[in-house]
Scaffold this motif. Sequence first.
Motif, short mmCIF file in Angstrom:
data_model
loop_
_atom_site.label_atom_id
_atom_site.label_comp_id
_atom_site.label_asym_id
_atom_site.label_seq_id
_atom_site.Cartn_x
_atom_site.Cartn_y
_atom_site.Cartn_z
N GLY A 216 67.90 9.74 29.64
CA GLY A 216 67.71 9.65 30.68
C GLY A 216 66.89 10.54 31.93
N SER A 217 66.01 11.47 31.29
CA SER A 217 66.01 12.42 32.02
C SER A 217 64.00 12.88 31.56
CB SER A 217 66.20 13.70 31.08
OG SER A 217 66.29 14.16 30.44
N THR A 218 63.47 12.19 30.69
CA THR A 218 62.82 12.34 30.66
C THR A 218 61.33 11.28 29.91
OG1 THR A 218 62.54 13.32 28.65
CG2 THR A 218 61.98 14.79 29.62
N LYS A 219 60.50 10.75 30.23
CA LYS A 219 59.26 9.50 30.02
C LYS A 219 59.08 9.55 28.02
CE LYS A 219 56.50 9.58 33.27
NZ LYS A 219 55.58 9.54 34.55
N GLY A 220 59.79 8.42 27.42
CA GLY A 220 59.76 8.19 25.80
C GLY A 220 58.70 6.28 25.78
N GLU A 221 58.99 6.55 24.39
CA GLU A 221 58.29 5.61 23.80
C GLU A 221 59.10 3.69 24.31
OE1 GLU A 221 58.81 5.63 20.09
OE2 GLU A 221 56.97 7.01 19.49
N TRP A 222 60.20 4.36 25.30
CA TRP A 222 61.71 3.57 25.68
C TRP A 222 60.32 3.01 27.32
CZ3 TRP A 222 62.20 4.48 31.24
CH2 TRP A 222 61.99 5.92 31.52
N ILE A 223 59.43 3.79 27.72
CA ILE A 223 59.09 2.72 28.55
C ILE A 223 58.42 1.19 28.44
CG2 ILE A 223 56.69 3.44 30.65
CD1 ILE A 223 57.54 6.37 30.37
N SER A 224 57.70 1.62 27.23
CA SER A 224 57.23 0.19 27.07
C SER A 224 58.16 -1.25 26.88
CB SER A 224 56.85 -0.21 25.60
OG SER A 224 57.58 0.59 24.39
N SER A 225 59.42 -0.61 27.00
CA SER A 225 60.69 -2.05 26.71
C SER A 225 60.28 -2.75 27.97
CB SER A 225 62.42 -1.15 26.30
OG SER A 225 62.39 -0.37 27.41
N LEU A 226 60.30 -1.96 28.96
CA LEU A 226 60.28 -2.25 30.30
C LEU A 226 59.09 -3.41 30.91
CD1 LEU A 226 61.40 0.78 32.66
CD2 LEU A 226 62.91 -0.44 31.29
N GLU A 227 58.56 -3.57 30.49
CA GLU A 227 57.33 -4.20 30.22
C GLU A 227 57.57 -5.78 30.34
OE1 GLU A 227 53.51 -3.80 31.04
OE2 GLU A 227 53.61 -1.05 30.69
N GLY A 228 57.32 -6.00 31.12
CA GLY A 228 57.21 -7.80 31.65
C GLY A 228 58.82 -8.18 31.29
N ALA A 229 59.71 -7.00 31.82
CA ALA A 229 60.93 -7.82 32.34
C ALA A 229 61.47 -8.40 33.44
CB ALA A 229 61.75 -6.37 31.78
N ASP A 230 62.34 -9.32 33.02
CA ASP A 230 62.73 -10.29 34.02
C ASP A 230 63.44 -9.02 35.28
OD1 ASP A 230 62.45 -13.19 33.95
OD2 ASP A 230 62.82 -11.95 31.60
N VAL A 231 64.80 -8.49 34.70
CA VAL A 231 65.19 -7.50 34.99
C VAL A 231 65.29 -5.99 34.75
CG1 VAL A 231 67.64 -8.16 34.29
CG2 VAL A 231 67.28 -7.48 36.43
N LEU A 232 66.01 -4.89 35.36
CA LEU A 232 65.91 -3.85 34.59
C LEU A 232 67.94 -3.51 35.73
CD1 LEU A 232 65.95 -0.84 33.43
CD2 LEU A 232 64.68 0.09 35.89
N ILE A 233 68.59 -3.55 35.07
CA ILE A 233 69.93 -2.91 35.90
C ILE A 233 70.42 -1.45 35.19
CG2 ILE A 233 72.31 -3.48 36.03
CD1 ILE A 233 71.94 -6.29 34.77
#
Length: 308
Positions: free
Chosen positions: A51-68
């Motif tokens: 929740g505070s630094t960038k990482g591999e998780w960023i790719s999971s946001l690609e093309g998402a219908d929504v981020l909650i």
Amino acid sequence: MKYNKIVLAGGNGYLGTVFAKYYKDLAREVIILSRKAKAKEENIETIVWNGSTKGEWISSLEGADVLINLCGKNVNCRYTQKNREEIIASRVVPTKLLGEVIGQMQNPPRLWINITSATIYRHAEDRPQDEYNGDIGYGFSVDVCKKWEKTFFNTDTPLTRKIALRMGIVLGRTDAAFPRLLNLVRFGLGGKQGEGEQYISWIHEQDAAKCTEWLIDHEALQGIINCTAPAPVQNTDFMRMIRKAYGVSIGLPAPAWLLEIGAMVIGTETELILKSRWVIPQKLLDSGYNFLFSKADYAIKDLLSIKN
């Protein structure tokens, strides 16, 4: 499947679990960003982030219908200096990080919903507060919401629609405010709290989830939106409804001075009980959203019908 990808940041808590279950059959994949790893369950996958630094998780946001975004330390605690700092940081830091990441993406989430709080409005017993004419209150909890929303709206995300969803008290059967109130009723302590005139702006957990689907599908909606049922009730009436539905005729009241002592003992603040939150979801109503549970007594009866 109606959706391709739903991402829940900080989605390992109670409300995140409700959302994940709701979207499981509507989306090809549901991704939870969490500090703790968890085995994949069908199409629900947990990806570790801090929740505070960038990482591999960023790719999971690609093309998402929504981020909650559901990140935030539970406010059900004493407002010590340490807790105050953690409450603010746990909301502001992830929100700022997500904004920085989304602003740099070529294919970011279509919609970003930040779950904030209806407690941003003032203590109101004179008139309801909506998105157009509501008055912002004062005090620590309000300051938290103001910093939180300022961080959210100050992020530059030109390709992503943004909504600050001011959530009321979520009523659920397993891990929310309702079980605590129900326990008071069970032990004969389910009378009014304080003067009992304070309003409770509540929302059934299924409406909390369903309205996010509505927001995804209605692209004209953006900015600040209240997420509460359209019929707030006063504390006295709310406790009476629980007693009636549960079959208990008597409930001893709890005066404010007794609540203060109890709050100190269990490590919470009386504001969570005594503040009058009279909030109306005017934008949802104007857009035509139909609540599954528009009245408190309907919601209470539904929750009592669910077996653990």
